[in-house]
Scaffold this motif. Structure first.
Motif, mmCIF file in Angstrom:
data_model
loop_
_atom_site.group_PDB
_atom_site.id
_atom_site.type_symbol
_atom_site.label_atom_id
_atom_site.label_comp_id
_atom_site.label_asym_id
_atom_site.label_seq_id
_atom_site.Cartn_x
_atom_site.Cartn_y
_atom_site.Cartn_z
ATOM 1 N N ALA A 65 0.814 -1.217 0.000
ATOM 2 C CA ALA A 65 0.000 0.000 0.000
ATOM 3 C C ALA A 65 0.844 1.262 0.000
ATOM 4 N N GLN A 66 2.092 1.177 0.452
ATOM 5 C CA GLN A 66 2.960 2.348 0.554
ATOM 6 C C GLN A 66 3.791 2.584 -0.702
ATOM 7 N N ASN A 67 3.589 1.739 -1.719
ATOM 8 C CA ASN A 67 4.401 1.856 -2.937
ATOM 9 C C ASN A 67 3.987 3.001 -3.848
ATOM 10 N N HIS A 68 2.701 3.315 -3.862
ATOM 11 C CA HIS A 68 2.201 4.358 -4.777
ATOM 12 C C HIS A 68 1.281 5.305 -3.993
ATOM 13 N N THR A 69 1.858 6.025 -3.076
ATOM 14 C CA THR A 69 1.081 6.927 -2.225
ATOM 15 C C THR A 69 0.971 8.306 -2.869
ATOM 16 N N PRO A 70 -0.236 8.787 -3.124
ATOM 17 C CA PRO A 70 -0.401 10.120 -3.728
ATOM 18 C C PRO A 70 0.091 11.220 -2.792
ATOM 19 N N ASN A 71 0.420 12.352 -3.353
ATOM 20 C CA ASN A 71 0.819 13.498 -2.532
ATOM 21 C C ASN A 71 -0.319 13.894 -1.602
ATOM 22 N N GLY A 72 0.027 14.182 -0.367
ATOM 23 C CA GLY A 72 -0.972 14.618 0.601
ATOM 24 C C GLY A 72 -1.682 13.486 1.317
ATOM 25 N N VAL A 73 -1.291 12.233 1.035
ATOM 26 C CA VAL A 73 -1.920 11.081 1.683
ATOM 27 C C VAL A 73 -0.880 10.290 2.479
ATOM 28 N N GLU A 74 -1.197 10.003 3.734
ATOM 29 C CA GLU A 74 -0.340 9.172 4.578
ATOM 30 C C GLU A 74 -0.855 7.740 4.557
ATOM 31 N N VAL A 75 0.053 6.786 4.457
ATOM 32 C CA VAL A 75 -0.326 5.371 4.517
ATOM 33 C C VAL A 75 0.533 4.691 5.581
ATOM 34 N N HIS A 76 -0.129 4.037 6.517
ATOM 35 C CA HIS A 76 0.561 3.335 7.597
ATOM 36 C C HIS A 76 0.140 1.876 7.611
ATOM 37 N N VAL A 77 1.055 1.025 8.030
ATOM 38 C CA VAL A 77 0.772 -0.408 8.174
ATOM 39 C C VAL A 77 0.998 -0.794 9.625
ATOM 40 N N GLU A 78 -0.011 -1.384 10.240
ATOM 41 C CA GLU A 78 0.066 -1.836 11.628
ATOM 42 C C GLU A 78 -0.229 -3.333 11.676
ATOM 43 N N VAL A 79 0.702 -4.105 12.199
ATOM 44 C CA VAL A 79 0.478 -5.529 12.454
ATOM 45 C C VAL A 79 0.670 -5.748 13.946
ATOM 46 N N GLN A 80 -0.395 -6.139 14.599
ATOM 47 C CA GLN A 80 -0.384 -6.272 16.053
ATOM 48 C C GLN A 80 -0.875 -7.653 16.454
ATOM 49 N N CYS A 81 -0.778 -7.965 17.739
ATOM 50 C CA CYS A 81 -1.319 -9.215 18.248
ATOM 51 C C CYS A 81 -2.158 -8.914 19.485
#
Length: 295
Positions: A65-81
């Protein structure tokens, strides 16, 4: 409109596919997207531990999801347990998410009470809206179809309305969103009032009178929503509320049904199921659940 999305996925519910559609989601004014996957704790019950290999594998899948992030958009990945509901609520607070996207299987109220449901448990505790999808639906979309769905996620709402305090609260939530929406976001609403049918002919005139009153009130709500530059239509139907709303969703070109409830998940629902609860269990259309403010 919604600017901070929290997308919860178990990696088989179809929502994991949205990692490839971040630019499409951004079209509707989204500024932040968080992908969350929760890995169950494993090992002996007395000493639970995180499955680090499973967590890393999930992180790599979602990192796309973080490979093609448009300007002005934040993308975060959370993997939790841990416990899903607790982890979701904590992540909402951390990122100040304003809506949670998740998938849920169709199931009966009895099955839900016996085996539990993350979605229904979350409905009882969340302070932000939930957008609920059927995994089977997301999994069958072609890339072209899913791209269009992401672009028009919040374009056309079906609003069940019956004049109650809950219905008025729901309309106010839609108005709040409409006041701060992107150009490519919410455009149209369908107000749908279902008058329950009666079999006795002696009561037929009463039903007709209720339908007239319902239409008159819908016209007032319509006029109010139209001040926000929304296209609004109305329908007064007769029958079983949930069934008629689901049928209307098939007829009209809606993108989501919106609903709220002040009884879902409570003991009361065991004897009289809530409209919203039934809707979430039965609808194949996406449903946006707005939680009532808790005192």
């Amino acid at each position: 409109m919604f600017q901070r999305l929290l997308i919860c996925t178990d990696l088989v519910d179809g929502l994991q596919r949205l990692v490839d559609f971040v630019p499409s989601l951004a079209v509707g004014g989204v500024q932040q997207i968080v992908f969350l996957h929760i890995v169950p704790l494993s090992g002996d019950q007395a000493v639970p531990r995180a499955d680090k290999e499973a967590m890393e594998a999930a992180r790599q899948k979602l990192a796309v999801a973080q490979n093609h992030t448009p300007n002005g958009v934040e993308v975060h990945v959370e993997v939790q347990c841990g416990q899903p509901v607790d982890r979701i609520l904590d992540t909402v607070d951390t990122y100040r998410s304003d809506i949670v996207l998740m998938g849920t299987q169709s199931r009966s109220l009895l099955t839900e009470k016996l085996f539990g449901s993350t979605t229904m448990a979350l409905c009882q505790r969340t302070k932000v809206p939930l957008l609920v999808f059927r995994p089977q639906l997301l999994s069958t979309y072609t890339v072209e179809e899913l791209n269009l769905r992401c672009r028009h996620l919040f374009r056309y709402f079906l609003i069940p309305y019956d004049g109650s305090d809950v219905a008025k609260y729901l309309v106010n939530q839609v108005k709040r969103l409409a006041q701060n929406r992107a150009p490519e976001s919410l455009e149209e609403c369908l107000l749908c009032w279902v008058v329950e049918e009666v079999r006795r002919r002696a009561l037929a005139d009463l039903v007709k009178e209720e339908a007239k009153k319902a239409q008159a009130e819908l016209e007032k709500v319509k006029a109010d929503l139209e001040t926000l530059d929304l296209k609004v239509s109305t329908e007064v139907l007769q029958g079983v509320p949930v069934s008629e709303v689901l049928m209307a969703a098939q007829i009209y070109d809606i993108t989501a049904i919106v609903s709220a409830s002040d009884s879902m998940g409570k003991i009361l629902e065991l004897s009289t199921s809530s409209f919203t609860g039934d809707l979430l269990r039965r609808s194949w259309h996406p449903v946006i659940y707005f939680p009532m403010q808790r005192k």
